[in-house]
Design a protein around this motif. Structure first.
Motif, PDB file in Angstrom:
ATOM      1  N   LEU A   1       0.846  -1.198   0.000  1.00  0.00           N
ATOM      2  CA  LEU A   1       0.000   0.000   0.000  1.00  0.00           C
ATOM      3  C   LEU A   1       0.876   1.240   0.000  1.00  0.00           C
ATOM      4  CD1 LEU A   1      -2.549  -0.932   2.814  1.00  0.00           C
ATOM      5  CD2 LEU A   1      -2.997  -0.923   0.378  1.00  0.00           C
ATOM      6  N   VAL A   2       0.352   2.307  -0.574  1.00  0.00           N
ATOM      7  CA  VAL A   2       1.023   3.604  -0.561  1.00  0.00           C
ATOM      8  C   VAL A   2       0.039   4.614   0.004  1.00  0.00           C
ATOM      9  CG1 VAL A   2       2.075   5.410  -1.985  1.00  0.00           C
ATOM     10  CG2 VAL A   2       2.426   3.014  -2.577  1.00  0.00           C
ATOM     11  N   SER A   3       0.502   5.466   0.929  1.00  0.00           N
ATOM     12  CA  SER A   3      -0.397   6.460   1.514  1.00  0.00           C
ATOM     13  C   SER A   3      -0.880   7.424   0.434  1.00  0.00           C
ATOM     14  CB  SER A   3       0.317   7.234   2.624  1.00  0.00           C
ATOM     15  OG  SER A   3       1.384   7.983   2.076  1.00  0.00           O
ATOM     16  N   GLN A   4      -2.130   7.839   0.548  1.00  0.00           N
ATOM     17  CA  GLN A   4      -2.726   8.741  -0.432  1.00  0.00           C
ATOM     18  C   GLN A   4      -2.749  10.184   0.049  1.00  0.00           C
ATOM     19  OE1 GLN A   4      -3.780   7.663  -3.555  1.00  0.00           O
ATOM     20  NE2 GLN A   4      -2.706   5.823  -2.873  1.00  0.00           N
ATOM     21  N   PHE A   5      -2.643  10.380   1.361  1.00  0.00           N
ATOM     22  CA  PHE A   5      -2.719  11.725   1.933  1.00  0.00           C
ATOM     23  C   PHE A   5      -1.580  11.909   2.919  1.00  0.00           C
ATOM     24  CE2 PHE A   5      -7.049  10.283   1.031  1.00  0.00           C
ATOM     25  CZ  PHE A   5      -7.441  11.251   0.128  1.00  0.00           C
TER      26      PHE A   5
ATOM     27  N   PRO B   1       4.367  10.984   2.636  1.00  0.00           N
ATOM     28  CA  PRO B   1       4.476   9.766   1.827  1.00  0.00           C
ATOM     29  C   PRO B   1       4.958   8.581   2.671  1.00  0.00           C
ATOM     30  CG  PRO B   1       5.656  11.603   0.801  1.00  0.00           C
ATOM     31  CD  PRO B   1       5.246  12.041   2.159  1.00  0.00           C
TER      32      PRO B   1
ATOM     33  N   TRP C   1       5.155   4.153   2.539  1.00  0.00           N
ATOM     34  CA  TRP C   1       4.954   2.888   1.851  1.00  0.00           C
ATOM     35  C   TRP C   1       4.784   1.815   2.905  1.00  0.00           C
ATOM     36  CZ3 TRP C   1       9.093   2.595  -2.593  1.00  0.00           C
ATOM     37  CH2 TRP C   1       8.819   3.590  -3.540  1.00  0.00           C
TER      38      TRP C   1
END
Length: 147
Positions: free
Chosen positions: A53-57, A60, A62
């Protein structure tokens, strides 16, 4: 005698648990190679691979998520091990820090009952099965309002 022995062996093997691994496969050497201040997003992707998953808000981040479940015959799977590696980056894409969490962050949720309450009337099995007989072409749902 050989058939009985084969039957007992088959019965014993049928009662064993099934282990299933999901997500990222932890490699302690590779995880230790990620160093804050030295690595960036490109080097982390080259070392650890694509994140789960990568943070969207916000900042940053991972996430590399892995879990191991075991399932006994005729039972629901049970989480035996769960790990999350979070790699934090600054705005330039350099590693700021890493954080590992495990089973202490897993929340066990127990649903309240096995039915979802809904509005409307209760219908029985036979009414569900035969409820539309005679209503085709009358324009009334469920047979109501027939002349």
């Amino acid at each position: 005698m050989g058939t009985a022995l084969a039957g007992v062996t088959l019965a014993i093997s049928g009662c064993s648990s099934i282990t299933n691994h999901r997500g990222y496969i932890d490699d302690e050497t590779l995880i230790a190679a990620v160093q804050p201040g030295l690595d960036n997003q490109q080097s982390v992707r080259g070392t650890l691979g694509q994140p789960t998953l990568v943070s969207q808000f916000g900042q940053p981040v991972w996430y590399y998520i892995s879990s191991r479940t075991e399932q006994s015959p005729f039972r629901q799977p049970k989480i035996e091990d769960h790990n999350v590696l979070a790699v934090y980056f600054d705005e330039a894409g350099n590693v700021v820090s890493t954080n590992r969490t495990g089973m202490e962050q897993v929340a066990r949720i127990s649903p309240d009952g096995d039915e979802t309450p809904t509005l409307g009337r209760e219908r029985g099995f036979l009414e569900d099965l035969f409820g539309n007989i005679g209503t085709v072409g009358t324009g009334a749902p469920g047979g109501q309002g027939r002349p």
